[in-house]
Design a protein around this motif. Sequence first.
Motif, PDB file in Angstrom:
ATOM      1  N   ARG A 106      -4.481   9.495  -2.512  1.00 27.28           N
ATOM      2  CA  ARG A 106      -3.759   8.394  -1.856  1.00 27.28           C
ATOM      3  C   ARG A 106      -4.716   7.625  -0.938  1.00 27.28           C
ATOM      4  O   ARG A 106      -5.169   8.159   0.069  1.00 27.28           O
ATOM      5  CB  ARG A 106      -2.584   8.947  -1.050  1.00 27.28           C
ATOM      6  N   PRO A 107      -5.014   6.358  -1.291  1.00 23.00           N
ATOM      7  CA  PRO A 107      -5.946   5.590  -0.448  1.00 23.00           C
ATOM      8  C   PRO A 107      -5.275   5.202   0.868  1.00 23.00           C
ATOM      9  O   PRO A 107      -4.057   5.070   0.930  1.00 23.00           O
ATOM     10  CB  PRO A 107      -6.227   4.322  -1.274  1.00 23.00           C
ATOM     11  N   HIS A 108      -6.089   5.001   1.877  1.00 30.05           N
ATOM     12  CA  HIS A 108      -5.515   4.587   3.166  1.00 30.05           C
ATOM     13  C   HIS A 108      -6.136   3.283   3.652  1.00 30.05           C
ATOM     14  O   HIS A 108      -5.922   2.884   4.789  1.00 30.05           O
ATOM     15  CB  HIS A 108      -5.660   5.715   4.197  1.00 30.05           C
ATOM     16  N   ASN A 109      -6.902   2.628   2.786  1.00 31.91           N
ATOM     17  CA  ASN A 109      -7.466   1.335   3.191  1.00 31.91           C
ATOM     18  C   ASN A 109      -6.534   0.212   2.724  1.00 31.91           C
ATOM     19  O   ASN A 109      -5.450   0.453   2.183  1.00 31.91           O
ATOM     20  CB  ASN A 109      -8.894   1.165   2.648  1.00 31.91           C
ATOM     21  N   VAL A 110      -6.976  -1.015   2.941  1.00 32.65           N
ATOM     22  CA  VAL A 110      -6.153  -2.182   2.603  1.00 32.65           C
ATOM     23  C   VAL A 110      -5.983  -2.275   1.085  1.00 32.65           C
ATOM     24  O   VAL A 110      -6.954  -2.156   0.331  1.00 32.65           O
ATOM     25  CB  VAL A 110      -6.831  -3.460   3.147  1.00 32.65           C
ATOM     26  N   PHE A 111      -4.755  -2.491   0.643  1.00 33.20           N
ATOM     27  CA  PHE A 111      -4.489  -2.587  -0.789  1.00 33.20           C
ATOM     28  C   PHE A 111      -5.142  -3.856  -1.357  1.00 33.20           C
ATOM     29  O   PHE A 111      -4.912  -4.962  -0.845  1.00 33.20           O
ATOM     30  CB  PHE A 111      -2.972  -2.639  -1.036  1.00 33.20           C
ATOM     31  N   GLY A 112      -5.954  -3.688  -2.415  1.00 33.42           N
ATOM     32  CA  GLY A 112      -6.587  -4.846  -3.058  1.00 33.42           C
ATOM     33  C   GLY A 112      -7.808  -5.349  -2.325  1.00 33.42           C
ATOM     34  O   GLY A 112      -8.369  -6.390  -2.675  1.00 33.42           O
ATOM     35  N   CYS A 113      -8.236  -4.632  -1.294  1.00 34.65           N
ATOM     36  CA  CYS A 113      -9.403  -5.053  -0.512  1.00 34.65           C
ATOM     37  C   CYS A 113     -10.652  -4.833  -1.352  1.00 34.65           C
ATOM     38  O   CYS A 113     -11.455  -5.743  -1.565  1.00 34.65           O
ATOM     39  CB  CYS A 113      -9.463  -4.235   0.762  1.00 34.65           C
ATOM     40  N   ALA A 158       0.843  -1.203   0.000  1.00 34.92           N
ATOM     41  CA  ALA A 158       0.000   0.000   0.000  1.00 34.92           C
ATOM     42  C   ALA A 158       0.878   1.252   0.000  1.00 34.92           C
ATOM     43  O   ALA A 158       0.620   2.207  -0.747  1.00 34.92           O
ATOM     44  CB  ALA A 158      -0.913  -0.011   1.216  1.00 34.92           C
ATOM     45  N   GLU A 159       1.933   1.221   0.789  1.00 30.66           N
ATOM     46  CA  GLU A 159       2.816   2.392   0.866  1.00 30.66           C
ATOM     47  C   GLU A 159       3.532   2.607  -0.471  1.00 30.66           C
ATOM     48  O   GLU A 159       3.693   3.739  -0.929  1.00 30.66           O
ATOM     49  CB  GLU A 159       3.827   2.193   2.009  1.00 30.66           C
ATOM     50  N   PHE A 160       3.937   1.477  -1.099  1.00 30.86           N
ATOM     51  CA  PHE A 160       4.584   1.590  -2.406  1.00 30.86           C
ATOM     52  C   PHE A 160       3.633   2.256  -3.405  1.00 30.86           C
ATOM     53  O   PHE A 160       4.009   3.173  -4.137  1.00 30.86           O
ATOM     54  CB  PHE A 160       4.985   0.195  -2.910  1.00 30.86           C
ATOM     55  N   ALA A 161       2.373   1.802  -3.415  1.00 35.82           N
ATOM     56  CA  ALA A 161       1.397   2.352  -4.366  1.00 35.82           C
ATOM     57  C   ALA A 161       1.100   3.823  -4.052  1.00 35.82           C
ATOM     58  O   ALA A 161       0.949   4.646  -4.961  1.00 35.82           O
ATOM     59  CB  ALA A 161       0.113   1.530  -4.321  1.00 35.82           C
TER      60      ALA A 161
END
Length: 543
Positions: free
Chosen positions: A329-336, A308-311
């Motif tokens: 910049r999203p702050h939820n789970v990546f790919g959720c 998530a941080e990389f993205a």
Amino acid sequence: MPPATQDQPQRAPEAGAAFDAIIVGAGFAGMYMLHRLCGLGFTARVYEAGGGVGGTWYWNRYPGARCDVESMQYSFSFSEELDQQWDWSEKYAPQPEILAYANHVADRFDLRRHILFDTRVTAATFDETGKCWRIETDRGDKVSAKFCIMAVGCLSAANHVPFRGREDFQGPIYHTGEWPHEGVDFTGLRVGVIGTGSSAIQSIPIIAQQASALTVFQRTATYSVPAWNTKLTPEYRNAIKADYPALRAKARARPTGFYFPFNMKPALEAEPEERARQYEEAWQRGGLPFLGAFGDLLFEKAANDTIAEFARDKIRAIVKDPTAAELLRPHNVFGCKRLCVDTGYFETYNLSHVKLVDVSKTPIERFTPDGIEVNGTEYPFDAIVCATGFAAMTGSFDRIAITGRHGRTLAEKWRAGPRTYLGVATAGFPNLFTITGPGSPSVLASMIQAIEQHVDWMADCMAHMRDVGAVTVEPLQAYEDEWVEHVNEVSKISLRSTCSSWYVGANIPGRPRVFMPYIGGFPIYVQKCNEVMTNGFEGFVME
Ligand code: N01
């Protein structure tokens, strides 16, 4: 009688006809089901609400619509000749090409003569005395069939958000999932787009090329990975075609039902430099396979934080305006939520005529005659695009009055969430099959592969019933309950169950919160279906 269209001439309603099967929908699921049933000598009628075949790809004609599964895999595998003779032009096929493919399949396998277009099934009622389904349509058809097969799609019922004042807006309002066939020219127009899911992310860069001003209303920031779409060379296609079955087999062996390089190593076991290198390499390959950079990304929150941080860093590097970058910049789970795949999405916000409005804390108040009002500010528009998604998985069932044994409706039975055995059938509704139904891998697998597996299983079941003289098949309640429980339990191991996505029905207020697809993986699911069949359709009553 509804007016005739180009595809469907005026016709008299069908009255009293009896078929072995009625198939609802002529997308990829309905077409393959029809093909299989014709091959087995069953009589079948397909009713299709649209004016042509293709389902999702018939309706979703918004600018930039294309598939995010590679085209050489997002296609039928049941015919080696079809695989060999069809040439995909791009790595990710655009909607018109997928629709052309669907039409080619319909012609090649002579399917159209069994399909009635521009006809929406309105009711399906199980007749307990006649042991058959009675089907009604909006064109006045009243027919019966031994089997009723729902091929209605998982993402087909558009979510029309009831924004206050919607009818006051003077300009056109479009939904991405019901796009006008003639296309829309936004040249010189002030356009508002609501939503930042896959449909928005694909269409926004194209709409921005035409519009004089584009404003995007974002409620939740979205992760998106570049597609790096390319033209396919004859050499590339030929290399796959030289052993297409091998690629198909590798795809079926994957949890997602499609093949891409997957690194099993856990992200948390890698040094930071190795992680950064892996992520960068995966980003450069692009698309959904980005999630295969490490093996634990959807299972361990700490691992997920690293991707998530990389993205997020990528977004900050692309978007020049720091305020817009921060909002994006999203702050939820990546790919959720379902991961998006884009071509120039974040770059679009560097254009001076493109603006982002955050509606996460101050929702859209209302539509006005001239535009949209948020937090006391009116944004003037000539056209509005609702990229607001779908009532996923069950929305298409809700549009049909489906009544099973003892007058009980499916809507009633599924009020607290869909209940099926294996996602193929539901107790109390004999001989009703649900292709890619809730409780099956469906949207978590490559759809066409999921469809083929379901259709083959159902067709084999029907042929078996004919062989043994059985009239009805229906899941046993206890097996269904156990499967529903299992689907719920398995979903908890994945971080995907933790956020408010359409997977859990959370995108639409008032829907029950249940993780609807089966997340245990395509091969495990297929094995389970095969075992059920080889054990004499264990868990079903066949009589
Ligand atoms: O729909 P979505 P979609 N006010 O539900 C927002 C497949 N697909 O059509 O996230 C303001 O993802 C909503 O906000 P939020 C794919 O599986 C595939 O884009 O709920 N905003 C969200 O941003 C995909 O996942 C492809 O807070 C509102 C957006 O509308 C699925 O279809 C292409 C709102 C809806 O996003 C659905 O995608 C396209 C409101 N009241 C689609 N209500 C490919 O193969 C909703 N939103 C590439």
